[in-house]
Each structure stands twice: as C-alpha cells, then as structure tokens.
Design a protein around this motif. Sequence first.
Motif, PDB file in Angstrom:
ATOM      1  N   ALA A  32     -44.866   1.110  14.144  1.00 39.08           N
ATOM      2  CA  ALA A  32     -45.249   1.629  12.828  1.00 39.08           C
ATOM      3  C   ALA A  32     -46.650   1.206  12.425  1.00 39.08           C
ATOM      4  O   ALA A  32     -47.027   1.344  11.259  1.00 39.08           O
ATOM      5  CB  ALA A  32     -44.239   1.156  11.792  1.00 39.08           C
ATOM      6  N   ALA A  33     -47.433   0.683  13.351  1.00 36.17           N
ATOM      7  CA  ALA A  33     -48.762   0.184  13.001  1.00 36.17           C
ATOM      8  C   ALA A  33     -49.666   1.280  12.459  1.00 36.17           C
ATOM      9  O   ALA A  33     -50.550   1.016  11.634  1.00 36.17           O
ATOM     10  CB  ALA A  33     -49.403  -0.467  14.225  1.00 36.17           C
ATOM     11  N   VAL A  63     -49.136   3.645  10.363  1.00 38.95           N
ATOM     12  CA  VAL A  63     -49.020   3.817   8.913  1.00 38.95           C
ATOM     13  C   VAL A  63     -49.926   2.820   8.202  1.00 38.95           C
ATOM     14  O   VAL A  63     -50.694   3.178   7.291  1.00 38.95           O
ATOM     15  CB  VAL A  63     -47.564   3.659   8.450  1.00 38.95           C
ATOM     16  CG1 VAL A  63     -47.484   3.706   6.925  1.00 38.95           C
ATOM     17  CG2 VAL A  63     -46.695   4.750   9.057  1.00 38.95           C
ATOM     18  N   GLY A  64     -49.869   1.564   8.608  1.00 41.90           N
ATOM     19  CA  GLY A  64     -50.712   0.549   7.994  1.00 41.90           C
ATOM     20  C   GLY A  64     -52.187   0.797   8.213  1.00 41.90           C
ATOM     21  O   GLY A  64     -53.009   0.596   7.305  1.00 41.90           O
ATOM     22  N   VAL A  65     -52.555   1.250   9.412  1.00 45.49           N
ATOM     23  CA  VAL A  65     -53.962   1.536   9.716  1.00 45.49           C
ATOM     24  C   VAL A  65     -54.476   2.653   8.812  1.00 45.49           C
ATOM     25  O   VAL A  65     -55.588   2.577   8.259  1.00 45.49           O
ATOM     26  CB  VAL A  65     -54.126   1.909  11.201  1.00 45.49           C
ATOM     27  CG1 VAL A  65     -55.541   2.413  11.481  1.00 45.49           C
ATOM     28  CG2 VAL A  65     -53.809   0.716  12.094  1.00 45.49           C
ATOM     29  N   GLN A  84     -53.252   3.631   5.847  1.00 44.48           N
ATOM     30  CA  GLN A  84     -53.304   3.204   4.455  1.00 44.48           C
ATOM     31  C   GLN A  84     -54.476   2.260   4.210  1.00 44.48           C
ATOM     32  O   GLN A  84     -55.124   2.321   3.161  1.00 44.48           O
ATOM     33  CB  GLN A  84     -51.967   2.549   4.084  1.00 44.48           C
ATOM     34  CG  GLN A  84     -50.823   3.561   4.014  1.00 44.48           C
ATOM     35  CD  GLN A  84     -49.463   2.910   3.840  1.00 44.48           C
ATOM     36  OE1 GLN A  84     -49.274   1.744   4.190  1.00 44.48           O
ATOM     37  NE2 GLN A  84     -48.501   3.670   3.317  1.00 44.48           N
ATOM     38  N   THR A  85     -54.794   1.435   5.170  1.00 48.89           N
ATOM     39  CA  THR A  85     -55.971   0.560   5.050  1.00 48.89           C
ATOM     40  C   THR A  85     -57.254   1.383   4.977  1.00 48.89           C
ATOM     41  O   THR A  85     -58.213   0.993   4.298  1.00 48.89           O
ATOM     42  CB  THR A  85     -56.028  -0.414   6.235  1.00 48.89           C
ATOM     43  OG1 THR A  85     -54.843  -1.208   6.250  1.00 48.89           O
ATOM     44  CG2 THR A  85     -57.242  -1.310   6.152  1.00 48.89           C
ATOM     45  N   ARG A 121     -41.608   5.120   4.604  1.00 47.29           N
ATOM     46  CA  ARG A 121     -42.933   4.486   4.558  1.00 47.29           C
ATOM     47  C   ARG A 121     -43.997   5.390   3.948  1.00 47.29           C
ATOM     48  O   ARG A 121     -45.145   4.959   3.776  1.00 47.29           O
ATOM     49  CB  ARG A 121     -43.360   4.047   5.961  1.00 47.29           C
ATOM     50  CG  ARG A 121     -42.412   3.024   6.583  1.00 47.29           C
ATOM     51  CD  ARG A 121     -43.110   2.203   7.625  1.00 47.29           C
ATOM     52  NE  ARG A 121     -44.215   1.428   7.047  1.00 47.29           N
ATOM     53  CZ  ARG A 121     -45.064   0.700   7.778  1.00 47.29           C
ATOM     54  NH1 ARG A 121     -44.915   0.652   9.094  1.00 47.29           N
ATOM     55  NH2 ARG A 121     -46.041   0.037   7.205  1.00 47.29           N
ATOM     56  N   CYS A 122     -43.638   6.642   3.633  1.00 43.24           N
ATOM     57  CA  CYS A 122     -44.607   7.565   3.036  1.00 43.24           C
ATOM     58  C   CYS A 122     -44.788   7.264   1.549  1.00 43.24           C
ATOM     59  O   CYS A 122     -43.871   6.819   0.860  1.00 43.24           O
ATOM     60  CB  CYS A 122     -44.148   9.003   3.228  1.00 43.24           C
ATOM     61  SG  CYS A 122     -44.296   9.586   4.931  1.00 43.24           S
ATOM     62  N   ASP A 123     -45.984   7.536   1.042  1.00 44.37           N
ATOM     63  CA  ASP A 123     -46.299   7.286  -0.356  1.00 44.37           C
ATOM     64  C   ASP A 123     -45.798   8.393  -1.265  1.00 44.37           C
ATOM     65  O   ASP A 123     -45.522   8.154  -2.449  1.00 44.37           O
ATOM     66  CB  ASP A 123     -47.819   7.146  -0.508  1.00 44.37           C
ATOM     67  CG  ASP A 123     -48.395   6.069   0.398  1.00 44.37           C
ATOM     68  OD1 ASP A 123     -48.151   4.891   0.128  1.00 44.37           O
ATOM     69  OD2 ASP A 123     -49.070   6.439   1.387  1.00 44.37           O
ATOM     70  N   SER A 178     -53.225   8.274   1.888  1.00 40.08           N
ATOM     71  CA  SER A 178     -51.849   8.288   1.397  1.00 40.08           C
ATOM     72  C   SER A 178     -51.048   9.237   2.263  1.00 40.08           C
ATOM     73  O   SER A 178     -51.524  10.338   2.605  1.00 40.08           O
ATOM     74  CB  SER A 178     -51.794   8.748  -0.063  1.00 40.08           C
ATOM     75  OG  SER A 178     -52.479   7.843  -0.899  1.00 40.08           O
TER      76      SER A 178
END
Length: 315
Positions: free
Chosen positions: A224-225, A227-229, A231-232, A277-279, A236
């Motif tokens: 799931a990395a 998603v974080g990349v 969002q950073t 994990r979606c906004d 969104s």
Amino acid sequence: MSRDGPVWPTLPRQGERRDKRTRERDRERDRAGAGAEPPRARSERPPAPPSAAPGDGDAARVRAPRRDELRVFGLNACLAAFAARPQDLRKAYLAASRMGALRELMAYCVAQRLGYRVVEDDDLARLAGSQHHEGVVLDMRRPAELALEALLARLDPGAPACLLWLDGVGNPHNFGALLRSAAHFGVAGVLLPHDSPLALSGAACRVAEGGAEAVPLVRLGAGAAAVGVLQTAGFSLAATLPQPERTQSLFDATLPARTVFVLGAEREGMRAELIERCDLRLTIPGSGRVESLNIASAVAALLTTWTLRRSGESR
C-alpha cells in the motif's frame, strides 16, 4: 602444319553450307511437330519461379512479435506511435491503399534499412489478429512503464494534475477507450497495480486512436506504499463506486486540484482495503435504469467534471 605447308579443312559442298543456328531451329521445329518440348538455347535462363503472393501465406509466416515488442494496428494508432517513437519501429506491413498516407514512414524505413512490406488485407488481419487493422500493422519496441516516483518527478509540484488508478480492469477495449479520454483531457498518467495483468496491447492502441502514446503508464510496487506516496505529493484519492450508499455525487463533490480517480472492474469492483484508504467516495448519478456506466464512459464523465471545475477556478 605439315612439311608441305598448311592443311586446309575440306569446305562443304554447294548447298551444304547451313549455319549452326539454322540447323538448331530445324531440329526444334521437327521435335515440336512430334509433341516434344523444344530445347532451350544455351543463352536462355530457366524462368524464375513465380513469387509467392501475399495471400498464399507469405506474410502469415512472419514471426510473432517478441516479448519486448508491441504489434500496433489501426491508422491513427500507427501514425501516433511512429510520430512519438520512430526509433522503436522494427517492421511495417501495409496495404497498397495506405502507401500515400504512410509515405513518410516508408521513407524512414528505407533510410534506416528497416523492412516494410505491402501485403493483402487477409495477411494484415492475420498479423493483427483482427479485421480492424485499417490497412497497417507495425512491430514496435514496447514502451517502458514508469515507476510512480519517476512520474511524480515529471510533474510540477504546484500545478493541478489528474491520475487514473485502475484496480482490476482487464478488458483491452475498455482500456483503449479510457486511454483515448485520458489523452483528450490531459491526464498525467495511468496507474496499474503490480499484480494486474493489464498491459498495452494492439487492440487497446487501436481503440485509443493515438491516445496510448500520450499517457504514461505506471506500474505500482507491491503493498500500500503507493497511496502514501501519492498523498505526500498532494494528491487526494477518489474511489468511484456504483452504490449510492456512503458516497457523494460526483456533481456535488469538491474535487481537489490534484486528484487520483480510482476505478475497479465493472463486476468485481475494487479491493475493499483500497476503498478504505481513499479520501473520497464518489458515484455518478443517473436515471437508475441501468446499474452503472461502463468504465470507459465513467472515465469520460469523471474527467469532464474535473476539467470543468479547474476551468471554473481559473476564471
């Protein structure tokens, strides 16, 4: 020469002087009259065997494309691939009717000593695996898929950008149709899960009508990395779902300037952990007479709405 001087050959009598060519013609005439095939003159070469017509399977015996190659077909798809990546062209097959439209490509093949062949429609259909070849098939080097970090490095960090994340999508025609819409609206990239079998194909390129050359494909890493990349990097994630429960209408939602639309397969949908994990969770309202739009039509609606919001912000 004898002691008494040179010995001269006996000359033929009157009426016996007939040149050799005349005698051969007489013998050939006699044999032809008897039904025998006349012998060829010594200087005559045997006729060359007729060349195999393309319809006799000449083009069908051509090797299949290698794993690092992509067989592109369709006029607009081939023109776009050649314009974007002429150095990746390996071989070209075309109908005689396309020689005018592909004059520049043929000249490039001659200059680079690449093979091109003019073949029949049946051969093009065999090469493409489709009747929708539109008179041309190209063997191209397959374009490389990017890593997510490489794609993000290309983008202006302060500018609006839209990405598509395809989770479970597998139909090449739907893939081609959404690539066409993505190219039309200037999507920055299409993200594919690491375990997705989806990849660029000749059928997808044809349906995309050149759009496959305009939109980078990104192969995500495992886990799931990603998603974080994203969002950073200021993105969104917006999951698109057919069910109205726990969702917002696309037409009422606030769409961020940097949005990733996440789409699943039409029947299976997307993975539950990805939805969590979606906004945003969006649905496209309709009459209710059908369950939902197909993915290509949904992408067109999503991108149209996102583009209208950006247009309104700039006024």
